[in-house]
Design a protein around this motif. Structure first.
Motif, PDB file in Angstrom:
ATOM      1  N   PHE A  39       0.840  -1.202   0.000  1.00  0.00           N
ATOM      2  CA  PHE A  39       0.000   0.000   0.000  1.00  0.00           C
ATOM      3  C   PHE A  39       0.875   1.251   0.000  1.00  0.00           C
ATOM      4  O   PHE A  39       0.594   2.227  -0.700  1.00  0.00           O
ATOM      5  N   MET A  40       1.963   1.211   0.771  1.00  0.00           N
ATOM      6  CA  MET A  40       2.893   2.336   0.770  1.00  0.00           C
ATOM      7  C   MET A  40       3.488   2.518  -0.621  1.00  0.00           C
ATOM      8  O   MET A  40       3.557   3.641  -1.145  1.00  0.00           O
ATOM      9  N   GLY A  41       3.904   1.424  -1.235  1.00  0.00           N
ATOM     10  CA  GLY A  41       4.488   1.495  -2.571  1.00  0.00           C
ATOM     11  C   GLY A  41       3.518   2.034  -3.603  1.00  0.00           C
ATOM     12  O   GLY A  41       3.896   2.802  -4.493  1.00  0.00           O
ATOM     13  N   TRP A  42       2.252   1.651  -3.486  1.00  0.00           N
ATOM     14  CA  TRP A  42       1.234   2.145  -4.406  1.00  0.00           C
ATOM     15  C   TRP A  42       1.104   3.663  -4.269  1.00  0.00           C
ATOM     16  O   TRP A  42       1.028   4.377  -5.267  1.00  0.00           O
ATOM     17  N   ASN A  43       1.119   4.152  -3.047  1.00  0.00           N
ATOM     18  CA  ASN A  43       1.036   5.599  -2.825  1.00  0.00           C
ATOM     19  C   ASN A  43       2.299   6.312  -3.295  1.00  0.00           C
ATOM     20  O   ASN A  43       2.225   7.412  -3.844  1.00  0.00           O
ATOM     21  N   MET A  44       3.455   5.690  -3.116  1.00  0.00           N
ATOM     22  CA  MET A  44       4.695   6.267  -3.653  1.00  0.00           C
ATOM     23  C   MET A  44       4.581   6.375  -5.174  1.00  0.00           C
ATOM     24  O   MET A  44       4.986   7.374  -5.767  1.00  0.00           O
ATOM     25  N   GLY A  45       4.010   5.342  -5.797  1.00  0.00           N
ATOM     26  CA  GLY A  45       3.843   5.347  -7.243  1.00  0.00           C
ATOM     27  C   GLY A  45       2.951   6.473  -7.732  1.00  0.00           C
ATOM     28  O   GLY A  45       3.214   7.083  -8.778  1.00  0.00           O
ATOM     29  N   LYS A  46       1.890   6.777  -6.977  1.00  0.00           N
ATOM     30  CA  LYS A  46       1.001   7.876  -7.366  1.00  0.00           C
ATOM     31  C   LYS A  46       1.749   9.206  -7.354  1.00  0.00           C
ATOM     32  O   LYS A  46       1.580  10.025  -8.266  1.00  0.00           O
ATOM     33  N   ILE A  47       2.581   9.407  -6.354  1.00  0.00           N
ATOM     34  CA  ILE A  47       3.356  10.655  -6.287  1.00  0.00           C
ATOM     35  C   ILE A  47       4.394  10.675  -7.401  1.00  0.00           C
ATOM     36  O   ILE A  47       4.573  11.690  -8.077  1.00  0.00           O
ATOM     37  N   ALA A  65      -2.943  13.367  -0.238  1.00  0.00           N
ATOM     38  CA  ALA A  65      -3.567  12.149   0.280  1.00  0.00           C
ATOM     39  C   ALA A  65      -2.562  10.991   0.287  1.00  0.00           C
ATOM     40  O   ALA A  65      -2.475  10.236   1.264  1.00  0.00           O
ATOM     41  N   ALA A  66      -1.796  10.861  -0.781  1.00  0.00           N
ATOM     42  CA  ALA A  66      -0.796   9.793  -0.856  1.00  0.00           C
ATOM     43  C   ALA A  66       0.299  10.005   0.191  1.00  0.00           C
ATOM     44  O   ALA A  66       0.728   9.056   0.855  1.00  0.00           O
ATOM     45  N   ALA A  67       0.736  11.247   0.349  1.00  0.00           N
ATOM     46  CA  ALA A  67       1.762  11.552   1.357  1.00  0.00           C
ATOM     47  C   ALA A  67       1.252  11.236   2.759  1.00  0.00           C
ATOM     48  O   ALA A  67       1.983  10.678   3.587  1.00  0.00           O
ATOM     49  N   ASN A  68      -0.002  11.575   3.036  1.00  0.00           N
ATOM     50  CA  ASN A  68      -0.586  11.269   4.340  1.00  0.00           C
ATOM     51  C   ASN A  68      -0.671   9.769   4.575  1.00  0.00           C
ATOM     52  O   ASN A  68      -0.427   9.300   5.692  1.00  0.00           O
ATOM     53  N   ALA A  69      -0.993   9.008   3.533  1.00  0.00           N
ATOM     54  CA  ALA A  69      -1.040   7.546   3.669  1.00  0.00           C
ATOM     55  C   ALA A  69       0.344   6.986   3.986  1.00  0.00           C
ATOM     56  O   ALA A  69       0.499   6.142   4.872  1.00  0.00           O
ATOM     57  N   ILE A  70       1.352   7.475   3.282  1.00  0.00           N
ATOM     58  CA  ILE A  70       2.731   7.023   3.528  1.00  0.00           C
ATOM     59  C   ILE A  70       3.147   7.354   4.958  1.00  0.00           C
ATOM     60  O   ILE A  70       3.711   6.517   5.662  1.00  0.00           O
ATOM     61  N   LEU A 122       7.494  14.968   3.708  1.00  0.00           N
ATOM     62  CA  LEU A 122       6.745  14.834   2.458  1.00  0.00           C
ATOM     63  C   LEU A 122       5.335  15.404   2.619  1.00  0.00           C
ATOM     64  O   LEU A 122       4.842  16.121   1.749  1.00  0.00           O
ATOM     65  N   VAL A 123       4.708  15.119   3.744  1.00  0.00           N
ATOM     66  CA  VAL A 123       3.370  15.666   4.004  1.00  0.00           C
ATOM     67  C   VAL A 123       3.426  17.189   4.040  1.00  0.00           C
ATOM     68  O   VAL A 123       2.587  17.867   3.438  1.00  0.00           O
ATOM     69  N   ALA A 124       4.423  17.729   4.726  1.00  0.00           N
ATOM     70  CA  ALA A 124       4.550  19.192   4.814  1.00  0.00           C
ATOM     71  C   ALA A 124       4.739  19.810   3.431  1.00  0.00           C
ATOM     72  O   ALA A 124       4.119  20.832   3.110  1.00  0.00           O
ATOM     73  N   ALA A 125       5.577  19.202   2.621  1.00  0.00           N
ATOM     74  CA  ALA A 125       5.816  19.715   1.267  1.00  0.00           C
ATOM     75  C   ALA A 125       4.548  19.605   0.424  1.00  0.00           C
ATOM     76  O   ALA A 125       4.191  20.539  -0.300  1.00  0.00           O
ATOM     77  N   ALA A 126       3.860  18.474   0.529  1.00  0.00           N
ATOM     78  CA  ALA A 126       2.626  18.281  -0.237  1.00  0.00           C
ATOM     79  C   ALA A 126       1.552  19.263   0.220  1.00  0.00           C
ATOM     80  O   ALA A 126       0.773  19.761  -0.596  1.00  0.00           O
ATOM     81  N   ASP A 127       1.526  19.548   1.508  1.00  0.00           N
ATOM     82  CA  ASP A 127       0.549  20.496   2.036  1.00  0.00           C
ATOM     83  C   ASP A 127       0.765  21.901   1.479  1.00  0.00           C
ATOM     84  O   ASP A 127      -0.181  22.637   1.254  1.00  0.00           O
ATOM     85  N   PHE A 138      10.078  13.663  -1.634  1.00  0.00           N
ATOM     86  CA  PHE A 138       9.822  12.317  -2.156  1.00  0.00           C
ATOM     87  C   PHE A 138      11.139  11.547  -2.285  1.00  0.00           C
ATOM     88  O   PHE A 138      11.230  10.376  -1.918  1.00  0.00           O
ATOM     89  N   GLY A 139      12.157  12.224  -2.798  1.00  0.00           N
ATOM     90  CA  GLY A 139      13.477  11.592  -2.917  1.00  0.00           C
ATOM     91  C   GLY A 139      14.032  11.170  -1.567  1.00  0.00           C
ATOM     92  O   GLY A 139      14.652  10.105  -1.445  1.00  0.00           O
ATOM     93  N   GLU A 140      13.794  11.986  -0.549  1.00  0.00           N
ATOM     94  CA  GLU A 140      14.260  11.641   0.799  1.00  0.00           C
ATOM     95  C   GLU A 140      13.537  10.406   1.329  1.00  0.00           C
ATOM     96  O   GLU A 140      14.158   9.543   1.959  1.00  0.00           O
ATOM     97  N   VAL A 141      12.240  10.308   1.075  1.00  0.00           N
ATOM     98  CA  VAL A 141      11.501   9.103   1.495  1.00  0.00           C
ATOM     99  C   VAL A 141      12.079   7.890   0.774  1.00  0.00           C
ATOM    100  O   VAL A 141      12.340   6.857   1.392  1.00  0.00           O
ATOM    101  N   GLY A 142      12.286   8.027  -0.521  1.00  0.00           N
ATOM    102  CA  GLY A 142      12.856   6.923  -1.292  1.00  0.00           C
ATOM    103  C   GLY A 142      14.213   6.483  -0.768  1.00  0.00           C
ATOM    104  O   GLY A 142      14.498   5.284  -0.711  1.00  0.00           O
TER     105      GLY A 142
END
Length: 155
Positions: A39-47, A65-70, A122-127, A138-142
Motif C-alpha cells: 500500500f505504501m508502494g502504491w502511494n509512492m507510485g502515485k506521487i 492524500a498519498a503523502a498522508n497515507a505514507i 513529504l506531508v509538509a511539502a505536499a501540504d 519524495f526523494g528523501e523518502v525513497g
C-alpha cells in the motif's frame, strides 16, 4: 526533548509489538506487513507519476492524500509485524527480510525513525503544494526506504 519523545515512542512501539505478536500468527504478520508495504508502494507510485515522471497531471489533493497515507503507514507500528518466527517463510507467506534485521534492533529503530521523519517532511511539502519541494521530499523518502532495503531485504 526530541530524544526523550523518540525513546518513549520506541518503548510504546515495543510494548505494542509484544501485544500484537501474541495476537497475530507469524504467517499473518508476514502477510499484513507485505500488504502495508504494498500500500505504501502504491502511494509512492502515485506521487512518482505526478511529480517525478510527470506522466499524470499534478493534482495537489491526490499527492497530499498519498503523502498522508505514507506517513500514516510509517507511524502505524508495523514493527510489531516482525515478530519471532517471521524471519523465514511461513506457510504460503514468503518473506524477503534478511535474518540480520532481527539482530539489529537499534539500527532498525533508527531507520524506522528516518522514514517517519522523511514521510512527515513529504506531508509538509505536499501540504504547501510546491512540486519542487514535493520532489525533494519524495526523494528523501525513497532514500530512507532504500537504506533499509539495502541492509535488510533479500533480492
Amino acid at each position: 526533548m526530541k530524544i526523550a519523545i523518540a525513546g518513549a515512542l520506541c518503548a510504546a512501539l515495543l510494548a505494542a509489538s509484544v501485544t500484537a505478536q501474541a495476537e497475530v500468527s507469524p504467517e499473518d504478520q508476514i502477510k499484513l506487513r507485505k500488504a502495508g508495504y504494498s500500500f505504501m508502494g502504491w502511494n509512492m507510485g502515485k506521487i512518482k507519476e505526478q511529480v517525478i515522471d510527470e506522466t499524470v497531471s499534478y493534482n495537489p489533493d491526490q499527492v497530499l492524500a498519498a503523502a498522508n497515507a505514507i506517513s500514516a503507514i510509517s507511524k502505524s507500528g508495523m514493527g510489531a509485524l516482525f515478530g519471532p518466527g517471521t524471519e523465514t517463510n511461513v506457510g504460503d507467506q514468503v518473506t524477503r527480510v534478511k535474518p540480520e534485521m532481527f539482530e539489529n534492533t537499534p539500527d532498525v529503530i533508527t531507520l524506522s525513525g528516518d522514514l517517519t521523519r522523511a514521510a512527515e517532511n513529504l506531508v509538509a511539502a505536499a501540504d504547501e503544494g510546491d512540486q519542487s519541494k514535493v520532489r525533494t521530499a519524495f526523494g528523501e523518502v525513497g532514500q530512507t526506504c532504500k537504506a533499509c532495503h539495502d541492509k535488510y531485504r533479500q533480492k
